[in-house]
Design a protein around this motif. Sequence first.
Motif, PDB file in Angstrom:
ATOM      1  N   ALA A 323      10.863   6.420   6.708  1.00  0.00           N
ATOM      2  CA  ALA A 323      10.286   5.153   7.162  1.00  0.00           C
ATOM      3  C   ALA A 323       9.094   4.708   6.335  1.00  0.00           C
ATOM      4  O   ALA A 323       8.702   3.548   6.399  1.00  0.00           O
ATOM      5  CB  ALA A 323       9.859   5.276   8.623  1.00  0.00           C
ATOM      6  N   MET A 324       8.502   5.633   5.569  1.00  0.00           N
ATOM      7  CA  MET A 324       7.261   5.278   4.885  1.00  0.00           C
ATOM      8  C   MET A 324       7.220   5.938   3.515  1.00  0.00           C
ATOM      9  O   MET A 324       7.116   7.151   3.409  1.00  0.00           O
ATOM     10  CB  MET A 324       6.075   5.740   5.738  1.00  0.00           C
ATOM     11  CG  MET A 324       4.731   5.421   5.139  1.00  0.00           C
ATOM     12  SD  MET A 324       4.402   3.651   5.143  1.00  0.00           S
ATOM     13  CE  MET A 324       3.023   3.559   4.020  1.00  0.00           C
ATOM     14  N   GLN A 456       5.300  12.897  -0.401  1.00  0.00           N
ATOM     15  CA  GLN A 456       4.042  13.522  -0.801  1.00  0.00           C
ATOM     16  C   GLN A 456       2.877  12.574  -0.543  1.00  0.00           C
ATOM     17  O   GLN A 456       3.005  11.356  -0.685  1.00  0.00           O
ATOM     18  CB  GLN A 456       4.070  13.888  -2.290  1.00  0.00           C
ATOM     19  CG  GLN A 456       5.051  14.997  -2.633  1.00  0.00           C
ATOM     20  CD  GLN A 456       4.999  15.351  -4.109  1.00  0.00           C
ATOM     21  OE1 GLN A 456       4.531  14.562  -4.936  1.00  0.00           O
ATOM     22  NE2 GLN A 456       5.475  16.539  -4.455  1.00  0.00           N
ATOM     23  N   ASP A 457       1.742  13.177  -0.149  1.00  0.00           N
ATOM     24  CA  ASP A 457       0.509  12.405   0.067  1.00  0.00           C
ATOM     25  C   ASP A 457       0.757  11.199   0.966  1.00  0.00           C
ATOM     26  O   ASP A 457       0.344  10.071   0.663  1.00  0.00           O
ATOM     27  CB  ASP A 457      -0.075  11.935  -1.270  1.00  0.00           C
ATOM     28  CG  ASP A 457      -0.507  13.102  -2.149  1.00  0.00           C
ATOM     29  OD1 ASP A 457      -0.839  14.162  -1.593  1.00  0.00           O
ATOM     30  OD2 ASP A 457      -0.502  12.953  -3.380  1.00  0.00           O
ATOM     31  N   ASN A 458       1.406  11.454   2.099  1.00  0.00           N
ATOM     32  CA  ASN A 458       1.774  10.367   3.003  1.00  0.00           C
ATOM     33  C   ASN A 458       0.728  10.243   4.112  1.00  0.00           C
ATOM     34  O   ASN A 458       0.806  10.915   5.150  1.00  0.00           O
ATOM     35  CB  ASN A 458       3.163  10.615   3.602  1.00  0.00           C
ATOM     36  CG  ASN A 458       3.770   9.357   4.183  1.00  0.00           C
ATOM     37  OD1 ASN A 458       3.072   8.525   4.757  1.00  0.00           O
ATOM     38  ND2 ASN A 458       5.068   9.201   4.027  1.00  0.00           N
ATOM     39  N   TYR A 459      -0.245   9.378   3.871  1.00  0.00           N
ATOM     40  CA  TYR A 459      -1.355   9.193   4.811  1.00  0.00           C
ATOM     41  C   TYR A 459      -0.862   8.750   6.186  1.00  0.00           C
ATOM     42  O   TYR A 459      -1.283   9.293   7.213  1.00  0.00           O
ATOM     43  CB  TYR A 459      -2.330   8.168   4.235  1.00  0.00           C
ATOM     44  CG  TYR A 459      -3.341   7.644   5.228  1.00  0.00           C
ATOM     45  CD1 TYR A 459      -4.498   8.359   5.514  1.00  0.00           C
ATOM     46  CD2 TYR A 459      -3.141   6.431   5.882  1.00  0.00           C
ATOM     47  CE1 TYR A 459      -5.424   7.885   6.427  1.00  0.00           C
ATOM     48  CE2 TYR A 459      -4.061   5.944   6.798  1.00  0.00           C
ATOM     49  CZ  TYR A 459      -5.198   6.678   7.066  1.00  0.00           C
ATOM     50  OH  TYR A 459      -6.107   6.216   7.980  1.00  0.00           O
ATOM     51  N   ILE A 460       0.016   7.747   6.209  1.00  0.00           N
ATOM     52  CA  ILE A 460       0.498   7.202   7.481  1.00  0.00           C
ATOM     53  C   ILE A 460       1.221   8.272   8.294  1.00  0.00           C
ATOM     54  O   ILE A 460       1.005   8.415   9.510  1.00  0.00           O
ATOM     55  CB  ILE A 460       1.435   6.002   7.236  1.00  0.00           C
ATOM     56  CG1 ILE A 460       0.667   4.843   6.592  1.00  0.00           C
ATOM     57  CG2 ILE A 460       2.080   5.544   8.540  1.00  0.00           C
ATOM     58  CD1 ILE A 460      -0.350   4.197   7.484  1.00  0.00           C
ATOM     59  N   ALA A 461       2.095   9.035   7.636  1.00  0.00           N
ATOM     60  CA  ALA A 461       2.856  10.051   8.356  1.00  0.00           C
ATOM     61  C   ALA A 461       1.934  11.128   8.921  1.00  0.00           C
ATOM     62  O   ALA A 461       2.097  11.560  10.073  1.00  0.00           O
ATOM     63  CB  ALA A 461       3.901  10.670   7.430  1.00  0.00           C
TER      64      ALA A 461
END
Length: 644
Positions: A323-324, A456-461
Amino acid sequence: MSSSSTAAVAKRLERPGVSASSKLFQSPAQRTLLLCLLLTAVVLVFYNPVTHNGFLNFDDDGYITANSHVRAGLTWATVEWAFTTYNQGNWHPLTWLSHALDYQLFGLNPAGPHYVNVLLHAVNVVLLFLLLQSATGCRWRSLMVAALFALHPINVESVAWAAERKNVLSMMFFLLALYAYVGYARRPALGKSGLGKSGLRRYAAVACFFALALLSKPQVIAFPFLLWLWDYWPLGRIGAPAVAGPAAQGGSAPRLWSGWLVLEKLPLLLLSAASAVVTMKAQKASGAVQTFSQYSLLLRLETAVISYVSYLGKALWPSKLVAMYPHPAKLYPAWQVGMAVVLLLLVTALVMRARDQRYLAVGWFWFLGSFVPMIGLVQVGLQAMADRYAYIPFIGLFLMLTWLAADWAKAHQLTVRWLAIPAVSCLLVLGTLTYRQVGYWHDTESFWRRTVALTQDNYIAQNNLGDFLLHQDRTEEAAVHFRAALAIRPDGLAANLNLGAYEDGRGNLPAAIERYQIVARDAGDVGMRATAYGSLGFAYRGLGQSMKAKQCFETALQLEPDRARAMIGLGLIAQDSGDLAEAIRQYSRAAAAQPTDVGYLLLARALQQEGHADAANAISESVARSSPDLPKAQKTTESLLSGK
């Protein structure tokens, strides 16, 4: 009927190879109906698991579960709010009204809105089939494009995500507008003074459906430009007449003065421009538009080029769909950008050379052009790309691949059977992937854990997974993800707000206040600032600083006048000082703005202390009858009154 006539009919029906059943679906209209039913059944079967999915903490709360206006149902106040709000950074009143209707019909049962999305997707699939068949005259090719659209797993995000109602709803009106345009283009009814009455009616239908699409989601603003592609093929209103063959069997449109083909689009272009202006205002009001200091113009251009190629890859090999997809913070390697540019230019050159196969240019430029509003040149949010953005653009790719494969098979004199085997096999594979992808949206925790694992580096998740765990009282697990989110984006406002809530829950109020102040100072979104000020108010009250707490609650209400939590905070401060009349007034306001068990219990307690025992008991008994978790509501009430 005479006996001899009856006998003759019976004799004809009894002849070898002729039966009553063989007469069914012999007319083109009947065969079209059968194929429409088949497409609908396919969508319902492969999307059936969506009925077991719940709501997520990814926009579903803002759009449905925690939105008091939506949960009021279809009222005049909801209609007025829908047409005037920039809530969630968008202006899409029809989408808000559809969510309100869902709530009126299904309450908070997630199966209802999920299945409505599936039904809308099925409608879109059927409309796409009918549209292509009408415009091109090719039944089986149109069926294949519609089937690919129905079953490609990249479209699962638009269907299985309750908050993405705007995508499927907007697409329905978009296809209806395109269908109406085909009818208008074939019979514009031009006279010396312009459009005749019948032409005006058909054009009005196009404009009306387009306006409804924009009122559902502004992703369709490229519609007037896509019409020029349709003028080129399959309508043949631009350039030499279309090459004879299947694409010309749908009926030709009259060829017109090229200037008219521009003038007739102007009203639609004005609608697009107005929608773009309103959309930018809404997104800026919510703080969703990223500045060039955050993402430079060069990085945006590189990301757009890379994203186009990534979308192509996901069209042909749809794996690791999440999703992101986080936006990169630094420039890409030069070789990667160069390869992407070369690939896009090569495909463009090839389709431009294939002038006898106009569908290639139309499909390719449909793909490129309809992505422009979402490709990230104006960066909204923190994603580099999103599956939901492919809902319209991928139609161009499906059209290219289907028509190209059919022409190749025809040139090599392949039978229908040999063409059907790979086509059905492809659809079965896509359907299986879609069925599995629907399960990815089943619940919040598995949804975000899979997203964290595949990106990788998924702030929202990281932040949203932590938010879910925090609300499940798994506070230490939540803190790990909040800190991981802030390691990716130290200035991340949502993660700062959530880490503040974690510290607040631990009783570390100074640390919580520090986090809340960052959000209150820097947030562009009014709702987030109001939340931060409300949280600051409760933290200051916990430290015994009533004046600061009151100022924070009042600021929150200035930002959002219907913020019930801030009203409760003011009521608590009034009750602490012995002003029960003011406390009752504030609790009553909060209950009217957002009815909750805790709000009613606080009101009952204040009424009891004021001496209104009968009213207090009536409210308490009502809460006891209707509350889904009375002990938890009572515990929260006692905690608020004690200031702990």
